[in-house]
Design a protein around this motif. Sequence first.
Motif, PDB file in Angstrom:
ATOM      1  N   UNK A 143     -28.624  -3.331   5.145  1.00 16.35           N
ATOM      2  CA  UNK A 143     -27.986  -4.636   5.003  1.00 16.35           C
ATOM      3  C   UNK A 143     -26.926  -4.619   3.902  1.00 16.35           C
ATOM      4  N   UNK A 144     -25.825  -5.292   4.165  1.00 18.57           N
ATOM      5  CA  UNK A 144     -24.804  -5.549   3.151  1.00 18.57           C
ATOM      6  C   UNK A 144     -24.594  -7.051   3.088  1.00 18.57           C
ATOM      7  N   UNK A 145     -24.471  -7.579   1.881  1.00 16.01           N
ATOM      8  CA  UNK A 145     -24.200  -9.008   1.756  1.00 16.01           C
ATOM      9  C   UNK A 145     -22.871  -9.335   2.435  1.00 16.01           C
ATOM     10  N   UNK A 146     -22.760 -10.513   3.034  1.00 17.43           N
ATOM     11  CA  UNK A 146     -21.528 -10.889   3.746  1.00 17.43           C
ATOM     12  C   UNK A 146     -20.269 -10.749   2.905  1.00 17.43           C
ATOM     13  N   UNK A 147     -20.346 -11.048   1.607  1.00 21.42           N
ATOM     14  CA  UNK A 147     -19.134 -10.957   0.784  1.00 21.42           C
ATOM     15  C   UNK A 147     -18.666  -9.511   0.643  1.00 21.42           C
ATOM     16  N   UNK A 148     -19.598  -8.557   0.718  1.00 23.76           N
ATOM     17  CA  UNK A 148     -19.217  -7.152   0.644  1.00 23.76           C
ATOM     18  C   UNK A 148     -18.589  -6.700   1.953  1.00 23.76           C
ATOM     19  N   UNK A 149     -19.157  -7.164   3.072  1.00 22.24           N
ATOM     20  CA  UNK A 149     -18.574  -6.846   4.376  1.00 22.24           C
ATOM     21  C   UNK A 149     -17.161  -7.422   4.476  1.00 22.24           C
ATOM     22  N   UNK A 150     -16.966  -8.643   3.996  1.00 19.42           N
ATOM     23  CA  UNK A 150     -15.636  -9.271   4.037  1.00 19.42           C
ATOM     24  C   UNK A 150     -14.613  -8.462   3.258  1.00 19.42           C
ATOM     25  N   UNK A 151     -15.032  -7.922   2.111  1.00 23.49           N
ATOM     26  CA  UNK A 151     -14.109  -7.108   1.313  1.00 23.49           C
ATOM     27  C   UNK A 151     -13.716  -5.841   2.082  1.00 23.49           C
ATOM     28  N   UNK A 152     -14.694  -5.195   2.716  1.00 25.29           N
ATOM     29  CA  UNK A 152     -14.382  -4.003   3.518  1.00 25.29           C
ATOM     30  C   UNK A 152     -13.507  -4.359   4.710  1.00 25.29           C
ATOM     31  N   UNK A 153     -13.783  -5.501   5.332  1.00 26.51           N
ATOM     32  CA  UNK A 153     -12.985  -5.942   6.479  1.00 26.51           C
ATOM     33  C   UNK A 153     -11.521  -6.117   6.076  1.00 26.51           C
ATOM     34  N   UNK A 154     -11.311  -6.711   4.920  1.00 24.76           N
ATOM     35  CA  UNK A 154      -9.935  -6.956   4.473  1.00 24.76           C
ATOM     36  C   UNK A 154      -9.174  -5.646   4.309  1.00 24.76           C
ATOM     37  N   UNK A 155      -9.828  -4.664   3.704  1.00 22.43           N
ATOM     38  CA  UNK A 155      -9.179  -3.376   3.487  1.00 22.43           C
ATOM     39  C   UNK A 155      -9.019  -2.624   4.812  1.00 22.43           C
ATOM     40  N   UNK A 156      -9.993  -2.794   5.713  1.00 15.91           N
ATOM     41  CA  UNK A 156      -9.967  -2.035   6.966  1.00 15.91           C
ATOM     42  C   UNK A 156      -8.777  -2.404   7.839  1.00 15.91           C
ATOM     43  N   UNK A 157      -8.276  -3.643   7.710  1.00 20.81           N
ATOM     44  CA  UNK A 157      -7.148  -4.029   8.556  1.00 20.81           C
ATOM     45  C   UNK A 157      -5.812  -3.844   7.845  1.00 20.81           C
ATOM     46  N   UNK A 158      -5.806  -3.075   6.749  1.00 14.97           N
ATOM     47  CA  UNK A 158      -4.564  -2.663   6.128  1.00 14.97           C
ATOM     48  C   UNK A 158      -4.006  -3.611   5.087  1.00 14.97           C
ATOM     49  N   UNK A 159      -4.794  -4.558   4.596  1.00 16.81           N
ATOM     50  CA  UNK A 159      -4.301  -5.483   3.586  1.00 16.81           C
ATOM     51  C   UNK A 159      -4.136  -4.789   2.248  1.00 16.81           C
ATOM     52  N   UNK A 165      -7.131 -10.315  -2.046  1.00 19.47           N
ATOM     53  CA  UNK A 165      -7.563 -11.294  -3.048  1.00 19.47           C
ATOM     54  C   UNK A 165      -7.162 -12.707  -2.645  1.00 19.47           C
ATOM     55  N   UNK A 166      -5.949 -12.855  -2.138  1.00 13.71           N
ATOM     56  CA  UNK A 166      -5.484 -14.176  -1.719  1.00 13.71           C
ATOM     57  C   UNK A 166      -6.284 -14.679  -0.520  1.00 13.71           C
ATOM     58  N   UNK A 167      -6.530 -13.809   0.453  1.00 17.84           N
ATOM     59  CA  UNK A 167      -7.260 -14.218   1.656  1.00 17.84           C
ATOM     60  C   UNK A 167      -8.703 -14.584   1.337  1.00 17.84           C
ATOM     61  N   UNK A 168      -9.314 -13.858   0.400  1.00 12.43           N
ATOM     62  CA  UNK A 168     -10.716 -14.091   0.066  1.00 12.43           C
ATOM     63  C   UNK A 168     -10.897 -15.104  -1.058  1.00 12.43           C
ATOM     64  N   UNK A 169      -9.799 -15.429  -1.734  1.00 11.47           N
ATOM     65  CA  UNK A 169      -9.877 -16.398  -2.819  1.00 11.47           C
ATOM     66  C   UNK A 169     -10.598 -15.870  -4.041  1.00 11.47           C
ATOM     67  N   UNK A 170     -10.387 -14.581  -4.354  1.00  8.30           N
ATOM     68  CA  UNK A 170     -11.050 -13.970  -5.505  1.00  8.30           C
ATOM     69  C   UNK A 170     -10.025 -13.210  -6.331  1.00  8.30           C
ATOM     70  N   UNK A 171     -10.424 -12.802  -7.529  1.00  7.49           N
ATOM     71  CA  UNK A 171      -9.540 -12.041  -8.401  1.00  7.49           C
ATOM     72  C   UNK A 171      -9.551 -10.570  -8.006  1.00  7.49           C
ATOM     73  N   UNK A 214      -9.931 -12.333  12.231  1.00  6.85           N
ATOM     74  CA  UNK A 214      -9.964 -13.534  11.406  1.00  6.85           C
ATOM     75  C   UNK A 214      -8.565 -13.983  10.993  1.00  6.85           C
ATOM     76  N   UNK A 215      -7.568 -13.230  11.398  1.00  7.92           N
ATOM     77  CA  UNK A 215      -6.212 -13.630  11.061  1.00  7.92           C
ATOM     78  C   UNK A 215      -5.743 -13.119   9.709  1.00  7.92           C
ATOM     79  N   UNK A 216      -6.426 -12.084   9.175  1.00 10.34           N
ATOM     80  CA  UNK A 216      -5.990 -11.526   7.919  1.00 10.34           C
ATOM     81  C   UNK A 216      -4.594 -10.905   8.077  1.00 10.34           C
ATOM     82  N   UNK A 217      -3.722 -11.007   7.051  1.00  7.59           N
ATOM     83  CA  UNK A 217      -2.445 -10.296   7.101  1.00  7.59           C
ATOM     84  C   UNK A 217      -2.681  -8.813   6.922  1.00  7.59           C
ATOM     85  N   UNK A 218      -1.709  -8.013   7.319  1.00  6.68           N
ATOM     86  CA  UNK A 218      -1.821  -6.579   7.163  1.00  6.68           C
ATOM     87  C   UNK A 218      -0.669  -6.043   6.348  1.00  6.68           C
TER      88      UNK A 218
END
Length: 222
Positions: A143-159, A165-171, A214-218
């Motif tokens: 298991x991975x916490x959802x916030x960790x999966x989201x971070x990997x997802x963001x990087x996986x699509x080339x962001x 950081x902007x898409x996830x609203x974090x520093x 999810x519509x993340x930019x790349x």
Amino acid sequence: MTSPLLADIDHELGCLAPRGYMFGLHIRFSRPVRRVCTYPSRWIQTYTRRNLGIGDPMMIWCMLNEGAIRWSDLTRTACDPLDVMGQARQFGLTFGVAVAHGPVESRSYIGAAHDSREFTDGEIARMVDLLRAGHDHLDRTTALRPILVEALEAISCGMTYDQACEALGISRTALRYRLQTARAALGTEDNAQAIRKAIDLGLMNSNTIAGISKGFPTGPEG
């Protein structure tokens, strides 16, 4: 490496099912995170070559139900247009049981076969216990916490890191921490390895490369 608990479950299932078994844990995105199959090799080859999985009444039952059912009861109630159960009997899989456990989005299952008799109620109850133990054990270890999966997802699509950081609203510091935590949890050294392992474990969908849907930019990694 197989954990000691899962190795013990494999061994006990082998003793309970003399004609072989199929043991799948956490079906995610149409495939289990872990799968062991000890049915006769000729049956496995036939099953694979004829694509019988698409119409296997045992697997269909397992995806629609939790609990256990003997194959003899299943054949009286389920459609079998490809005659999967009939073909299995030709390879000595005469009697059997299907066991299913867990939520539909992460279902685990056992199919066990016997060539000479029905499984007893006690044997089936033991398989139910083994399946639950394996399901719960692997859930904790993968298991991975959802916030960790989201971070990997963001990087996986080339962001870039800034885009993520902007898409996830974090520093940027929080993003780096989440990626580091995800890598440590998966036992990998870099983000690319972590993404691949998360896909292999069924934690991310390789068809969409996760976050793209999810519509993340790349853009190039920053």
